[in-house]
Enzyme design. Structure first.
Site, PDB file in Angstrom:
ATOM      1  N   SER A  15       0.847  -1.196   0.000  1.00 30.94           N
ATOM      2  CA  SER A  15       0.000   0.000   0.000  1.00 30.94           C
ATOM      3  C   SER A  15       0.879   1.241   0.000  1.00 30.94           C
ATOM      4  O   SER A  15       1.639   1.470   0.947  1.00 30.94           O
ATOM      5  CB  SER A  15      -0.900   0.017   1.245  1.00 30.94           C
ATOM      6  OG  SER A  15      -1.384   1.336   1.438  1.00 30.94           O
ATOM      7  N   HIS A  40      -1.175  -1.334  -4.236  1.00 30.02           N
ATOM      8  CA  HIS A  40      -2.439  -0.995  -3.572  1.00 30.02           C
ATOM      9  C   HIS A  40      -2.517   0.531  -3.402  1.00 30.02           C
ATOM     10  O   HIS A  40      -1.626   1.153  -2.839  1.00 30.02           O
ATOM     11  CB  HIS A  40      -2.475  -1.692  -2.217  1.00 30.02           C
ATOM     12  CG  HIS A  40      -3.785  -1.587  -1.508  1.00 30.02           C
ATOM     13  ND1 HIS A  40      -4.866  -2.403  -1.784  1.00 30.02           N
ATOM     14  CD2 HIS A  40      -4.197  -0.765  -0.514  1.00 30.02           C
ATOM     15  CE1 HIS A  40      -5.872  -2.095  -0.996  1.00 30.02           C
ATOM     16  NE2 HIS A  40      -5.505  -1.094  -0.215  1.00 30.02           N
ATOM     17  N   ASP A  42      -4.777   3.552  -1.904  1.00 30.15           N
ATOM     18  CA  ASP A  42      -5.848   3.865  -0.958  1.00 30.15           C
ATOM     19  C   ASP A  42      -6.432   5.240  -1.242  1.00 30.15           C
ATOM     20  O   ASP A  42      -5.767   6.257  -1.076  1.00 30.15           O
ATOM     21  CB  ASP A  42      -5.296   3.819   0.474  1.00 30.15           C
ATOM     22  CG  ASP A  42      -5.079   2.390   0.946  1.00 30.15           C
ATOM     23  OD1 ASP A  42      -6.016   1.579   0.810  1.00 30.15           O
ATOM     24  OD2 ASP A  42      -3.980   2.085   1.437  1.00 30.15           O
ATOM     25  N   MET A  44      -9.168   7.982  -0.233  1.00 27.48           N
ATOM     26  CA  MET A  44     -10.010   8.377   0.915  1.00 27.48           C
ATOM     27  C   MET A  44     -10.599   9.765   0.663  1.00 27.48           C
ATOM     28  O   MET A  44      -9.921  10.633   0.109  1.00 27.48           O
ATOM     29  CB  MET A  44      -9.161   8.412   2.184  1.00 27.48           C
ATOM     30  CG  MET A  44      -8.443   7.110   2.471  1.00 27.48           C
ATOM     31  SD  MET A  44      -7.625   7.153   4.064  1.00 27.48           S
ATOM     32  CE  MET A  44      -6.737   5.586   4.009  1.00 27.48           C
ATOM     33  N   HIS A  73      -8.398   0.869  -3.928  1.00 28.40           N
ATOM     34  CA  HIS A  73      -9.319   0.657  -2.810  1.00 28.40           C
ATOM     35  C   HIS A  73     -10.036   1.979  -2.532  1.00 28.40           C
ATOM     36  O   HIS A  73      -9.439   2.929  -2.030  1.00 28.40           O
ATOM     37  CB  HIS A  73      -8.469   0.193  -1.605  1.00 28.40           C
ATOM     38  CG  HIS A  73      -9.236  -0.055  -0.358  1.00 28.40           C
ATOM     39  ND1 HIS A  73      -8.621  -0.277   0.859  1.00 28.40           N
ATOM     40  CD2 HIS A  73     -10.570  -0.128  -0.120  1.00 28.40           C
ATOM     41  CE1 HIS A  73      -9.528  -0.481   1.783  1.00 28.40           C
ATOM     42  NE2 HIS A  73     -10.726  -0.385   1.221  1.00 28.40           N
ATOM     43  N   MET A  75     -12.207   4.111  -0.515  1.00 29.50           N
ATOM     44  CA  MET A  75     -12.841   4.346   0.798  1.00 29.50           C
ATOM     45  C   MET A  75     -13.560   5.682   0.705  1.00 29.50           C
ATOM     46  O   MET A  75     -13.159   6.678   1.315  1.00 29.50           O
ATOM     47  CB  MET A  75     -11.753   4.334   1.891  1.00 29.50           C
ATOM     48  CG  MET A  75     -11.236   2.931   2.155  1.00 29.50           C
ATOM     49  SD  MET A  75      -9.650   2.940   3.001  1.00 29.50           S
ATOM     50  CE  MET A  75      -8.581   3.210   1.602  1.00 29.50           C
ATOM     51  N   MET A 144     -11.256  -5.942   5.645  1.00 27.16           N
ATOM     52  CA  MET A 144     -10.453  -4.963   6.400  1.00 27.16           C
ATOM     53  C   MET A 144     -10.083  -5.559   7.756  1.00 27.16           C
ATOM     54  O   MET A 144     -10.949  -6.035   8.491  1.00 27.16           O
ATOM     55  CB  MET A 144     -11.247  -3.679   6.644  1.00 27.16           C
ATOM     56  CG  MET A 144     -11.457  -2.783   5.449  1.00 27.16           C
ATOM     57  SD  MET A 144      -9.989  -2.220   4.575  1.00 27.16           S
ATOM     58  CE  MET A 144      -8.966  -1.536   5.862  1.00 27.16           C
ATOM     59  N   ASP A 182      -6.463  -6.536   4.492  1.00 28.08           N
ATOM     60  CA  ASP A 182      -5.849  -5.200   4.452  1.00 28.08           C
ATOM     61  C   ASP A 182      -5.914  -4.549   5.821  1.00 28.08           C
ATOM     62  O   ASP A 182      -6.998  -4.315   6.358  1.00 28.08           O
ATOM     63  CB  ASP A 182      -6.626  -4.357   3.419  1.00 28.08           C
ATOM     64  CG  ASP A 182      -6.073  -2.953   3.251  1.00 28.08           C
ATOM     65  OD1 ASP A 182      -5.012  -2.639   3.808  1.00 28.08           O
ATOM     66  OD2 ASP A 182      -6.733  -2.162   2.539  1.00 28.08           O
TER      67      ASP A 182
HETATM   68  C1  DX5 Z   1      -6.346   1.557   5.651  1.00 30.10           C
HETATM   69  C2  DX5 Z   1      -5.907   1.234   4.243  1.00 30.10           C
HETATM   70  C3  DX5 Z   1      -4.815   0.233   4.206  1.00 30.10           C
HETATM   71  C4  DX5 Z   1      -3.563   0.708   4.887  1.00 30.10           C
HETATM   72  C5  DX5 Z   1      -2.615  -0.417   5.103  1.00 30.10           C
HETATM   73  O1  DX5 Z   1      -7.384   2.454   5.632  1.00 30.10           O
HETATM   74  O2  DX5 Z   1      -6.983   0.715   3.493  1.00 30.10           O
HETATM   75  O3  DX5 Z   1      -4.539  -0.173   2.882  1.00 30.10           O
HETATM   76  O4  DX5 Z   1      -2.911   1.697   4.160  1.00 30.10           O
HETATM   77  O5  DX5 Z   1      -1.538   0.092   5.809  1.00 30.10           O
HETATM   78  P1  DX5 Z   1      -0.910  -0.723   7.004  1.00 30.10           P
HETATM   79  O6  DX5 Z   1      -0.385  -1.980   6.404  1.00 30.10           O
HETATM   80  O7  DX5 Z   1       0.157   0.186   7.519  1.00 30.10           O
HETATM   81  O8  DX5 Z   1      -1.997  -0.983   8.005  1.00 30.10           O
HETATM   82 ZN    ZN Z   2      -6.445  -0.303   1.541  1.00 28.31          ZN
END
Ligand code: DX5
Ligand code: ZN
Length: 240
Positions: A15, A40, A42, A44, A73, A75, A144, A182
Site C-alpha cells: 500500500s 495498492h 488507498d 479516501m 481501494h 474508501m 479490512m 488489508d
Molecule cells: C487503511 C488502508 C490500508 C492501509 C494499510 O485504511 O486501506 O490499505 O494503508 O496500511 P498498514 O499496512 O500500515 O496498516
Molecule cells: Zn487499503
C-alpha cells in the site's frame, strides 16, 4: 495429507499510503523490483473515512510508470460517481465498500463492464452475509483488518474467522474470487492471515516502514508458505 491446505497463488500488494510521496515513482519501482504483485492505492474522501488522500490523477501517473496491476481501494461515499474516472486513469481492480454502496449488483456490474476487476470490501464490524449475494458477480473480496482511514494501525485479529468463513463460501462456489486482507499486515502475522484463507496481502507500513523492501517481501513469502507446509507432528519435531 490431513489438514494440509490446498496450494493457492498468493500475492502481495504494497500500500503506497506508507510510501514517501515525494519519491512515489522510486518507491513503486523499488517494490516492483522486490517482486510485489499488485500496487495498492488507498483512496479516501474525508467522509467515508476521516482522512483524505489521492484521486484519479495519481492513478494515471502510476499507470505510466509500472506494469503491475493497480489495486485501487475506494474508501469513499458514492463511489459510483467516480468509477469511470478511476477506470480511465488505469485502475486494474476497483474495490468499493459495501457500507458505501446502495445497489451493489449495479456497481460491481458497471465496474466489470469497463473491463476492470470488481472488488467489494467489508469493514471489521460488517458481517459477511451482506456480500454473500455478490459472490456470483465479484472478482475480489477485501476484508479490512483495521478500521479504514489510516496506515500504521494494529490489526484486529478477530477478523480471522470472517476470512475463514469466506474461504469456505468461495471454495463452495468454484469461481475465481480473490480474498484480500488489508490493515496491519506484517511479517509476523501474515502466516495467520494465509492460514485463514487469504490470497492477497496488503501491507503499507509493514513494507514501506522497513529498510529493505526486497528482504521484507521475501520474509513475507516465506511466512505465507509456512501456512501451506504439512503440519508438524510430534515425531517430525523429535527428528530435528
Ligand atoms: C487503511 C488502508 C490500508 C492501509 C494499510 O485504511 O486501506 O490499505 O494503508 O496500511 P498498514 O499496512 O500500515 O496498516
Ligand atoms: Zn487499503
Amino acid at each position: 495429507m490431513a489438514n494440509q491446505m490446498a496450494k493457492r497463488v498468493t500475492k502481495i500488494s504494497p500500500s503506497i499510503l506508507s510510501a514517501d510521496f515525494s519519491r512515489l515513482g522510486e518507491e513503486v519501482r523499488a517494490v516492483e523490483k522486490a517482486e510485489a504483485d499488485y500496487i495498492h492505492v488507498d483512496v479516501m474522501d474525508g467522509h467515508f473515512v476521516p482522512n483524505l488522500t489521492i484521486g484519479p490523477p495519481v492513478v494515471k501517473a502510476l499507470r505510466r510508470i509500472t506494469p503491475l496491476p493497480l489495486d485501487v481501494h475506494l474508501m469513499i461515499q458514492r463511489p459510483d460517481e467516480f468509477l469511470t474516472a478511476f477506470a480511465e486513469a488505469g485502475a486494474s481492480i476497483l474495490t468499493v465498500h459495501v457500507e458505501a454502496v446502495v445497489h451493489l449488483h449495479r456497481t460491481l456490474t458497471e465496474i466489470r463492464k469497463m473491463g476492470v476487476r470488481a472488488g467489494v470490501s467489508l469493514n471489521p464490524s460488517t458481517p459477511l452475509c451482506l456480500i454473500e449475494p455478490a459472490l456470483d458477480f465479484v472478482d475480489l473480496v477485501l476484508i479490512m483488518s483495521v478500521n479504514p482511514g489510516f496506515g500504521g494501525q494494529e490489526w484486529i485479529p478477530q477478523v480471522l474467522p470472517k476470512i475463514k468463513a469466506l474461504r469456505r463460501l468461495i471454495d463452495g462456489k468454484k469461481r475465481e474470487i480473490e480474498i484480500e486482507v488489508d490493515g496491519g499486515i506484517k511479517v509476523d502475522n501474515i502466516e495467520l492471515a494465509a492460514r485463514a484463507g487469504a490470497d492477497v496481502f496488503v501491507s503499507g507500513s509493514g513494507i514501506f516502514g522497513t529498510p529493505d523492501y526486497a528482504q521484507t517481501l521475501k520474509a513475507m513469502r516465506e511466512a505465507i508458505s509456512k501456512a501451506y507446509s504439512p503440519p508438524r507432528t510430534q515425531s517430525s519435531q523429535r527428528k530435528k
